[in-house]
Design a protein around this motif. Sequence first.
Motif, PDB file in Angstrom:
ATOM      1  N   LEU A   1     -37.064 -21.032   5.424  1.00 53.48           N
ATOM      2  CA  LEU A   1     -37.005 -19.893   4.522  1.00 53.48           C
ATOM      3  C   LEU A   1     -36.732 -20.405   3.114  1.00 53.48           C
ATOM      4  CD1 LEU A   1     -36.889 -16.672   4.643  1.00 53.48           C
ATOM      5  CD2 LEU A   1     -34.413 -16.961   4.565  1.00 53.48           C
ATOM      6  N   ALA A   2     -37.557 -20.001   2.152  1.00 51.48           N
ATOM      7  CA  ALA A   2     -37.336 -20.358   0.753  1.00 51.48           C
ATOM      8  C   ALA A   2     -37.062 -19.078  -0.028  1.00 51.48           C
ATOM      9  CB  ALA A   2     -38.549 -21.074   0.172  1.00 51.48           C
ATOM     10  N   PHE A   3     -36.045 -19.105  -0.887  1.00 50.34           N
ATOM     11  CA  PHE A   3     -35.753 -17.902  -1.667  1.00 50.34           C
ATOM     12  C   PHE A   3     -35.000 -18.278  -2.934  1.00 50.34           C
ATOM     13  CE2 PHE A   3     -31.864 -18.291   0.800  1.00 50.34           C
ATOM     14  CZ  PHE A   3     -30.867 -17.891  -0.084  1.00 50.34           C
TER      15      PHE A   3
ATOM     16  N   GLU B   1     -28.527 -22.911   8.249  1.00 51.89           N
ATOM     17  CA  GLU B   1     -27.859 -23.766   7.288  1.00 51.89           C
ATOM     18  C   GLU B   1     -28.763 -24.100   6.104  1.00 51.89           C
ATOM     19  OE1 GLU B   1     -26.529 -27.186   9.388  1.00 51.89           O
ATOM     20  OE2 GLU B   1     -24.981 -26.112  10.538  1.00 51.89           O
ATOM     21  N   LEU B   2     -28.119 -24.389   4.982  1.00 54.80           N
ATOM     22  CA  LEU B   2     -28.842 -24.782   3.775  1.00 54.80           C
ATOM     23  C   LEU B   2     -29.499 -26.137   3.993  1.00 54.80           C
ATOM     24  CD1 LEU B   2     -29.426 -24.145   0.738  1.00 54.80           C
ATOM     25  CD2 LEU B   2     -27.379 -25.482   0.219  1.00 54.80           C
TER      26      LEU B   2
ATOM     27  N   LEU C   1     -28.499 -21.389 -15.313  1.00 52.94           N
ATOM     28  CA  LEU C   1     -29.512 -21.688 -14.317  1.00 52.94           C
ATOM     29  C   LEU C   1     -28.935 -22.329 -13.068  1.00 52.94           C
ATOM     30  CD1 LEU C   1     -32.300 -22.982 -16.692  1.00 52.94           C
ATOM     31  CD2 LEU C   1     -32.196 -20.792 -15.547  1.00 52.94           C
ATOM     32  N   THR C   2     -27.863 -23.103 -13.216  1.00 54.51           N
ATOM     33  CA  THR C   2     -27.318 -23.789 -12.049  1.00 54.51           C
ATOM     34  C   THR C   2     -26.734 -22.828 -11.029  1.00 54.51           C
ATOM     35  OG1 THR C   2     -25.256 -24.102 -13.277  1.00 54.51           O
ATOM     36  CG2 THR C   2     -26.841 -25.920 -13.288  1.00 54.51           C
ATOM     37  N   LEU C   3     -26.527 -21.564 -11.413  1.00 57.23           N
ATOM     38  CA  LEU C   3     -26.029 -20.573 -10.458  1.00 57.23           C
ATOM     39  C   LEU C   3     -27.124 -20.110  -9.505  1.00 57.23           C
ATOM     40  CD1 LEU C   3     -23.832 -18.275 -12.732  1.00 57.23           C
ATOM     41  CD2 LEU C   3     -23.057 -20.072 -11.178  1.00 57.23           C
ATOM     42  N   LEU C   4     -28.381 -20.257  -9.916  1.00 59.02           N
ATOM     43  CA  LEU C   4     -29.467 -19.654  -9.152  1.00 59.02           C
ATOM     44  C   LEU C   4     -30.566 -20.663  -8.829  1.00 59.02           C
ATOM     45  CD1 LEU C   4     -29.806 -16.288 -11.103  1.00 59.02           C
ATOM     46  CD2 LEU C   4     -28.529 -16.734  -9.016  1.00 59.02           C
ATOM     47  N   PRO C   5     -30.273 -21.686  -8.066  1.00 59.79           N
ATOM     48  CA  PRO C   5     -31.343 -22.609  -7.683  1.00 59.79           C
ATOM     49  C   PRO C   5     -32.227 -22.005  -6.603  1.00 59.79           C
ATOM     50  CG  PRO C   5     -29.333 -23.190  -6.555  1.00 59.79           C
ATOM     51  CD  PRO C   5     -28.988 -22.054  -7.470  1.00 59.79           C
ATOM     52  N   ILE C   6     -33.390 -22.605  -6.386  1.00 62.39           N
ATOM     53  CA  ILE C   6     -34.222 -22.255  -5.240  1.00 62.39           C
ATOM     54  C   ILE C   6     -33.584 -22.894  -4.006  1.00 62.39           C
ATOM     55  CG2 ILE C   6     -36.540 -22.425  -4.252  1.00 62.39           C
ATOM     56  CD1 ILE C   6     -37.359 -23.007  -7.296  1.00 62.39           C
ATOM     57  N   LYS C   7     -33.500 -22.144  -2.940  1.00 61.36           N
ATOM     58  CA  LYS C   7     -32.810 -22.617  -1.746  1.00 61.36           C
ATOM     59  C   LYS C   7     -33.771 -22.671  -0.562  1.00 61.36           C
ATOM     60  CE  LYS C   7     -28.531 -20.471  -3.374  1.00 61.36           C
ATOM     61  NZ  LYS C   7     -27.469 -19.495  -3.078  1.00 61.36           N
ATOM     62  N   LEU C   8     -33.659 -23.709   0.228  1.00 59.05           N
ATOM     63  CA  LEU C   8     -34.391 -23.832   1.481  1.00 59.05           C
ATOM     64  C   LEU C   8     -33.396 -23.709   2.627  1.00 59.05           C
ATOM     65  CD1 LEU C   8     -36.851 -26.808   0.766  1.00 59.05           C
ATOM     66  CD2 LEU C   8     -37.344 -24.365   0.685  1.00 59.05           C
ATOM     67  N   ILE C   9     -33.653 -22.774   3.541  1.00 60.96           N
ATOM     68  CA  ILE C   9     -32.755 -22.509   4.660  1.00 60.96           C
ATOM     69  C   ILE C   9     -33.469 -22.822   5.963  1.00 60.96           C
ATOM     70  CG2 ILE C   9     -31.435 -20.737   5.886  1.00 60.96           C
ATOM     71  CD1 ILE C   9     -30.204 -21.327   3.250  1.00 60.96           C
TER      72      ILE C   9
ATOM     73  N   ALA D   1     -40.607 -31.218   2.294  1.00 62.68           N
ATOM     74  CA  ALA D   1     -39.865 -32.167   3.127  1.00 62.68           C
ATOM     75  C   ALA D   1     -38.770 -32.874   2.340  1.00 62.68           C
ATOM     76  CB  ALA D   1     -40.818 -33.180   3.750  1.00 62.68           C
ATOM     77  N   SER D   2     -39.083 -33.275   1.105  1.00 56.23           N
ATOM     78  CA  SER D   2     -38.109 -34.015   0.298  1.00 56.23           C
ATOM     79  C   SER D   2     -37.380 -33.139  -0.713  1.00 56.23           C
ATOM     80  CB  SER D   2     -38.813 -35.154  -0.443  1.00 56.23           C
ATOM     81  OG  SER D   2     -39.749 -34.641  -1.388  1.00 56.23           O
ATOM     82  N   ALA D   3     -37.861 -31.888  -0.905  1.00 55.48           N
ATOM     83  CA  ALA D   3     -37.314 -30.972  -1.910  1.00 55.48           C
ATOM     84  C   ALA D   3     -37.432 -31.545  -3.317  1.00 55.48           C
ATOM     85  CB  ALA D   3     -35.866 -30.608  -1.595  1.00 55.48           C
ATOM     86  N   GLU D   4     -38.427 -32.397  -3.550  1.00 61.26           N
ATOM     87  CA  GLU D   4     -38.629 -33.002  -4.857  1.00 61.26           C
ATOM     88  C   GLU D   4     -39.816 -32.347  -5.581  1.00 61.26           C
ATOM     89  OE1 GLU D   4     -39.111 -37.173  -4.398  1.00 61.26           O
ATOM     90  OE2 GLU D   4     -37.017 -37.529  -3.836  1.00 61.26           O
ATOM     91  N   LEU D   5     -39.691 -32.274  -6.896  1.00 60.62           N
ATOM     92  CA  LEU D   5     -40.776 -31.749  -7.730  1.00 60.62           C
ATOM     93  C   LEU D   5     -41.891 -32.784  -7.807  1.00 60.62           C
ATOM     94  CD1 LEU D   5     -41.658 -29.428  -9.653  1.00 60.62           C
ATOM     95  CD2 LEU D   5     -40.646 -30.767 -11.509  1.00 60.62           C
TER      96      LEU D   5
END
Length: 231
Positions: free
Chosen positions: A24-26, A53-54, A39-47, A92-96
Motif C-alpha cells: 500500500l502506498a499513500f 508495518e511500515l 515536508l518532513t511531516l508528510l512523506p510518501i509511505k509504503l505499508i 523495492a529499494s524506495a529510491e528515486l
Amino acid sequence: PQIEVIPIMGAMPRITLSSDGQLLAFYDMGILQNDEIVLTLLPIKLINVETGELDALMFKGSDYTRALAMSPDGTRLATTEFDGDLFIWDVASAELIKEINGVPSQTVMAFIDNNRLATTGSSYMSVVSIWDIDSESIVQLITPDFDTYLEFRDQDPMAMQSQSIIAMTALPDTNTLIIATSNDDLYAIDLETGDRRQLRTSGNDLPMLSIRRIIVSPDGDTLYYMVNGRD
C-alpha cells in the motif's frame, strides 16, 4: 473475511495498492505546522499489507505530493507535486530513479502499462497527457471531445468545466483508459484510435454521485467506482 486496520495520520489521504495486493502506498495532505509547509511531516509511505508495518518512507521535492500511481507490475511508483514535476520511484529499494519536468497542477494519475503514465490536472479543459517514462516525454494528448475549433470556441465554459476529469484508470493489458468527469460521466477511451465510448452519464436519469475513484476487476470485465459520502 479478515479485516486489517492501518491507521493514517492527517487529512485527505490518497492511496494506491499494488496489483498483487501486498503493498500500500499513500500520502497525507492538510497538516501545517505554524502555518508553514513542513515536508518532513508528510512523506510518501509504503505499508506491507500482510503485516501492517511500515516498509519504507520516500521524501523528495519542494511541496506536498498531489497524486500518485503504482505501475501494473508493482515495480514503479509515480508521484507528482503542484509544480507538475513527476517523480518515479523504485518500489523495492524506495529510491528515486527518475525526475521529469511535468505539467503544473496534475492531480490525477494512472499507469497505462509499466512505462506509460497518464496525468491530468485542474484545468477545465481536462487534457490528459500520456508520458513515456523512459524517454521522459509526452507522447500523446487526449483532448476534450470537440470535432472543430469553432465547436471548442463556442462551447459554454461552464459546460466545459463539467468535463473536468476527477478520476481515471487503465484496463489491464489493453490500450483503454477509463475516465470519470466532474458531472459523473464515465468514458472508455481507446488510446490507439482516440475513440470514446460513454459508459455512464448523469443524463440517463441517474443521480449525481461525485465519483472519486475507479477500480477495475483483475479480469478487466467489471468497473467499480467510489463516490463521496456513499459506498
